[in-house]
Write an enzyme that holds these catalytic residues in place. Structure first.
Site, PDB file in Angstrom:
ATOM      1  N   SER A  89      35.020  33.869  35.406  1.00 20.15           N
ATOM      2  CA  SER A  89      36.273  35.225  34.570  1.00 20.15           C
ATOM      3  C   SER A  89      37.201  35.194  35.023  1.00 20.15           C
ATOM      4  CB  SER A  89      35.360  36.860  34.698  1.00 20.15           C
ATOM      5  OG  SER A  89      34.341  36.595  34.705  1.00 20.15           O
TER       6      SER A  89
HETATM    7  N1  SAH Z   1      31.334  34.706  39.453  1.00 22.23           N
HETATM    8  C1  SAH Z   1      31.765  33.569  39.363  1.00 22.23           C
HETATM    9  C2  SAH Z   1      31.590  32.303  37.303  1.00 22.23           C
HETATM   10  C3  SAH Z   1      30.095  32.640  37.243  1.00 22.23           C
HETATM   11  S1  SAH Z   1      30.149  31.672  35.960  1.00 22.23           S
HETATM   12  C4  SAH Z   1      33.204  32.708  39.868  1.00 22.23           C
HETATM   13  O1  SAH Z   1      33.807  33.793  40.118  1.00 22.23           O
HETATM   14  O2  SAH Z   1      33.235  31.683  39.957  1.00 22.23           O
HETATM   15  C5  SAH Z   1      28.727  31.773  35.789  1.00 22.23           C
HETATM   16  C6  SAH Z   1      27.613  31.093  36.782  1.00 22.23           C
HETATM   17  O3  SAH Z   1      25.858  31.811  36.714  1.00 22.23           O
HETATM   18  C7  SAH Z   1      27.871  29.838  36.435  1.00 22.23           C
HETATM   19  O4  SAH Z   1      27.909  28.673  37.563  1.00 22.23           O
HETATM   20  C8  SAH Z   1      25.713  29.605  35.980  1.00 22.23           C
HETATM   21  O5  SAH Z   1      26.041  28.178  36.535  1.00 22.23           O
HETATM   22  C9  SAH Z   1      25.657  30.869  36.900  1.00 22.23           C
HETATM   23  N2  SAH Z   1      24.045  30.614  35.806  1.00 22.23           N
HETATM   24  C10 SAH Z   1      23.443  30.335  34.817  1.00 22.23           C
HETATM   25  N3  SAH Z   1      22.702  30.797  35.082  1.00 22.23           N
HETATM   26  C11 SAH Z   1      21.589  30.996  35.839  1.00 22.23           C
HETATM   27  C12 SAH Z   1      21.362  31.400  36.469  1.00 22.23           C
HETATM   28  N4  SAH Z   1      19.661  31.921  35.804  1.00 22.23           N
HETATM   29  N5  SAH Z   1      20.350  31.251  37.830  1.00 22.23           N
HETATM   30  C13 SAH Z   1      21.572  31.724  39.216  1.00 22.23           C
HETATM   31  N6  SAH Z   1      22.733  31.287  38.475  1.00 22.23           N
HETATM   32  C14 SAH Z   1      23.497  30.988  36.916  1.00 22.23           C
END
Ligand code: SAH
Length: 171
Positions: free
Chosen positions: A27
């Site tokens: 984000s």
């Molecule tokens: N907050 C993060 C960005 C997150 S992007 C930062 O600061 O960098 C969203 C993340 O959620 C991705 O890494 C993706 O792999 C993860 N994700 C997607 N579905 C998920 C699930 N069901 N359980 C855990 N993680 C998940």
């Protein structure tokens, strides 16, 4: 003050997502700050984060909370984030590779929960693992998404709609 890495600033400035590997994106810093502020993290809080990604949001939470539990479904991302944050000296973060929809039952209840990937519904398991009076923020929606913030009152999750957002999907 919020430390913002330079490549992240550039991505935000140019209004494009910043890639963090494995097809995932982080984000823009404004959204990280906004969601953190909405959560109202306190120094005694136990916080659950779903979607570790790069670990940037995790680090911000760890600066504010007592303990952070973070769940990531992609093993590579979880490992890299763990190494990165341990190198930086954080010792109040626990990492787990799993489907975050299930939360982290053994460590529940949590004072705050933050989800950083979008789902079409609020995962019921996460509401269960929120402490009475606890707060959660998450993006909800498929084609168009909005941030939903709410508090658990008398066992039910009372929601407020915040702003329109665009997150990668919660798988
Ligand atoms: N907050 C993060 C960005 C997150 S992007 C930062 O600061 O960098 C969203 C993340 O959620 C991705 O890494 C993706 O792999 C993860 N994700 C997607 N579905 C998920 C699930 N069901 N359980 C855990 N993680 C998940």
């Amino acid at each position: 003050r919020l430390f913002v890495p330079e490549d992240l600033w550039d991505a935000a400035y140019e209004d494009r997502p910043l890639e963090i590997g494995a097809g995932q994106t982080i984000s823009q810093p404004y959204i990280v700050a906004y969601m953190t502020e909405c959560l109202g993290v306190e120094s005694s809080d136990s916080v659950l984060e779903i979607g570790t990604g790069s670990g940037y949001q995790t680090a911000i939470l760890a600066e504010l909370a007592s303990q952070v539990y973070t769940v990531e479904i992609i093993e590579n991302l979880a490992r890299t984030a763990k190494e990165r944050l341990e190198d930086l000296g954080y010792n109040n973060i626990r990492f787990r590779v799993d489907n975050g929809r299930k939360g982290w039952p053994d460590e529940a209840p949590f004072d705050k929960i933050i989800v950083t990937a979008a789902s079409d519904e609020i995962p019921p398991g996460l509401i269960e693992q929120l402490r009475e009076g606890g707060r959660m923020i998450l993006p909800v929606g498929v084609a168009s998404q909005e941030l939903i913030e709410g508090e658990k009152q008398h066992g039910t999750f009372q929601t407020h709609r915040k702003i329109a957002v665009r997150f990668v999907p919660l798988v």
